[in-house]
Enzyme design. Sequence first.
Site, short mmCIF file in Angstrom:
data_model
loop_
_atom_site.label_atom_id
_atom_site.label_comp_id
_atom_site.label_asym_id
_atom_site.label_seq_id
_atom_site.Cartn_x
_atom_site.Cartn_y
_atom_site.Cartn_z
N LEU A 130 0.83 -1.21 0.00
CA LEU A 130 0.00 0.00 0.00
C LEU A 130 0.87 1.26 0.00
CD1 LEU A 130 -2.78 -1.26 2.44
CD2 LEU A 130 -2.95 -0.97 -0.04
N GLY A 140 5.24 -10.38 2.40
CA GLY A 140 5.78 -10.65 3.73
C GLY A 140 7.30 -10.68 3.72
N ASP A 177 12.94 -8.72 14.22
CA ASP A 177 12.33 -9.50 13.12
C ASP A 177 12.82 -10.95 13.06
OD1 ASP A 177 11.22 -7.09 12.42
OD2 ASP A 177 11.90 -7.12 10.34
N HIS A 201 -8.41 22.57 20.67
CA HIS A 201 -9.32 22.84 19.56
C HIS A 201 -8.74 23.97 18.73
CE1 HIS A 201 -13.01 23.31 17.30
NE2 HIS A 201 -12.91 24.62 17.49
P1 NAI Z 1 2.42 -8.08 5.00
O1 NAI Z 1 2.48 -9.33 5.75
O2 NAI Z 1 2.13 -6.80 5.70
O3 NAI Z 1 1.32 -8.20 3.82
C1 NAI Z 1 1.44 -9.16 2.82
C2 NAI Z 1 0.13 -9.27 2.09
O4 NAI Z 1 0.36 -10.12 0.99
C3 NAI Z 1 -0.99 -9.86 2.91
O5 NAI Z 1 -2.13 -9.07 2.77
C4 NAI Z 1 -1.17 -11.24 2.29
O6 NAI Z 1 -2.49 -11.71 2.36
C5 NAI Z 1 -0.75 -11.00 0.86
N1 NAI Z 1 -0.27 -12.18 0.14
C6 NAI Z 1 0.52 -13.19 0.61
N2 NAI Z 1 0.77 -14.07 -0.36
C7 NAI Z 1 0.14 -13.63 -1.49
C8 NAI Z 1 0.04 -14.10 -2.82
N3 NAI Z 1 0.66 -15.21 -3.23
N4 NAI Z 1 -0.70 -13.40 -3.71
C9 NAI Z 1 -1.31 -12.25 -3.34
N5 NAI Z 1 -1.25 -11.76 -2.08
C10 NAI Z 1 -0.52 -12.43 -1.16
O7 NAI Z 1 3.80 -8.00 4.19
P2 NAI Z 1 4.62 -6.82 3.57
O8 NAI Z 1 3.75 -5.69 3.14
O9 NAI Z 1 5.49 -7.46 2.56
O10 NAI Z 1 5.51 -6.34 4.78
C11 NAI Z 1 6.46 -7.21 5.37
C12 NAI Z 1 6.65 -6.93 6.82
O11 NAI Z 1 7.23 -5.65 7.01
C13 NAI Z 1 5.35 -6.93 7.60
O12 NAI Z 1 5.55 -7.59 8.83
C14 NAI Z 1 5.06 -5.49 7.82
O13 NAI Z 1 4.34 -5.25 9.01
C15 NAI Z 1 6.45 -4.87 7.88
N6 NAI Z 1 6.39 -3.51 7.40
C16 NAI Z 1 5.82 -2.57 8.17
C17 NAI Z 1 5.66 -1.30 7.71
C18 NAI Z 1 4.99 -0.32 8.56
O14 NAI Z 1 4.90 -0.53 9.76
N7 NAI Z 1 4.49 0.75 8.01
C19 NAI Z 1 6.12 -0.89 6.39
C20 NAI Z 1 6.69 -1.96 5.66
C21 NAI Z 1 6.81 -3.22 6.15
#
Ligand code: NAI
Length: 468
Positions: free
Chosen positions: A186, A271, A312, A444
């Site tokens: 996103l 992920g 992590d 406010h």
């Molecule tokens: P995520 O775990 O947040 O989201 C991965 C998404 O991919 C999920 O919605 C899942 O359902 C979907 N998905 C999985 N396999 C799929 C497939 N084969 N086809 C389509 N969709 C699929 O992973 P993300 O965004 O890669 O982030 C990795 C880690 O880094 C997470 O633990 C996240 O919390 C952390 N992170 C945190 C941030 C923040 O706090 N703003 C920013 C960037 C990363």
Amino acid sequence: MKSFDVLIIGSGPGGYVAAIKAAQLGLKTAIVEKDPYLGGTCLNMGCIPSKALLHSTEMFHFLKDGSEAHGISGDNIAVDIPALMKRKQGVVDKMSGGVALLMKGNGVEVLTGLGSLEGDGKVKVTGEKGDEMVEAQNIILATGSAPVELPFLPFDGQHIVSSDEAIAFDAIPPSLIVIGAGAIGLELGSVWSRLGSEVTVLEFLPKIAPTFDDDISKLAQRIYKKQGIQFELSTKVTGAKLLDDGRVVLRAEQKGEEKTYEADRVLVCVGRKPYTDKLGLEKVGIETDKQGRIPINEQFQTSVPGVFAIGDVTIGPMLAHKAEEEGVACIELIAGKGGHVNYDVIPNVIYTDPEIASVGITEQQAKEQDIPVNTGKFQFLANGRAVASGVTDGVVKVIADKETDKLLGVQIVAHGASELIAAAVTHMEYGGSAEDMGRTIHAHPTMSEAMKEAALAVNREAIHAINK
Ligand code: NAI
């Protein structure tokens, strides 16, 4: 051989914060880092560079599509990608340099090279000039994580990429497919969409941002859609083909139907996995779990005495601030103090615009755990500051225990939600109730008044909304 009280492998937010805390407590400390810069993924490839890009592109988007309503207009609003990337790199260098200064100022020795466990408190550091053996009474593994690859879609760094490359494209891809609608998808989807790329997000689950309640995810999706991002939910990518012209065709299943999608570039963000390559875990007998994580007990101890793991690389959400707190608590425990992390109150933010932020449990989780709750909501449409600033897209949702009124969770969709959530975190840290939050005086006019109103709405006492 150099000898330390504490030696930390990995200089991300978990590792470097642990190093500072250790030095503050008078422990002789060293930190081992394989890369030539400090700060790990967060500072160099993740949190910080992505926020620089999000900020720059938010301003671009406003000037291009949002400023006319404010009576502000101009010709030739254009984006210069090399300049935007240069600024981002400047931000990264400043922050990474800051960590180096903090290490120096606290008397932490930085050992540049790949650290691997050798057993008996020894660590081999393999640097440019060869191997150096060092020893420490306490070794903390803080080696972080790396992007997960889909088996049929290996990263090539060019057309099929991870966030490492998507924060550094040298040109705007005309079209970009993002696989995974989590935080990375996103955030980086927003960055390139704002710059003019045609962005389509393919998500396996029936909703985006799956850790949030359905109503929050749906609202966020509606807003992103208005901004031009396309979503294909319940879509499982099953295969891929790289065309001669460099475009990528993806095969996917959507509710039993075969679909294909084509784009110039594909960002895979499904992920991250713990990073333990060449760490020597086998050598000392540490076995990882099914997800590749290093198992620990409540004191962050691995199965080997004197070896700890945080962030992590071990269990729990992969968030920089979780790693930082674990780093502090782990050192406090090593120093004989009462280190503790409150895992129930870890904020979670997706830094789009509006941002989505949460803390505690969702309404859905309360249901699953058989906890009766009351919920209150307040829309930013009725918040004076939001109207004045033209940022009315969003809502605050408060979840409180039905019997005790104790705050159990808060979710926010709002411009600046990442800052607003801090107040909810504080209330929850001190065991506050919805009434406590509702009776707290907020300045406010501020966006934060929506927090107070949503808390009042839990007991149907909101002032600037009709309580139903
Ligand atoms: P995520 O775990 O947040 O989201 C991965 C998404 O991919 C999920 O919605 C899942 O359902 C979907 N998905 C999985 N396999 C799929 C497939 N084969 N086809 C389509 N969709 C699929 O992973 P993300 O965004 O890669 O982030 C990795 C880690 O880094 C997470 O633990 C996240 O919390 C952390 N992170 C945190 C941030 C923040 O706090 N703003 C920013 C960037 C990363």
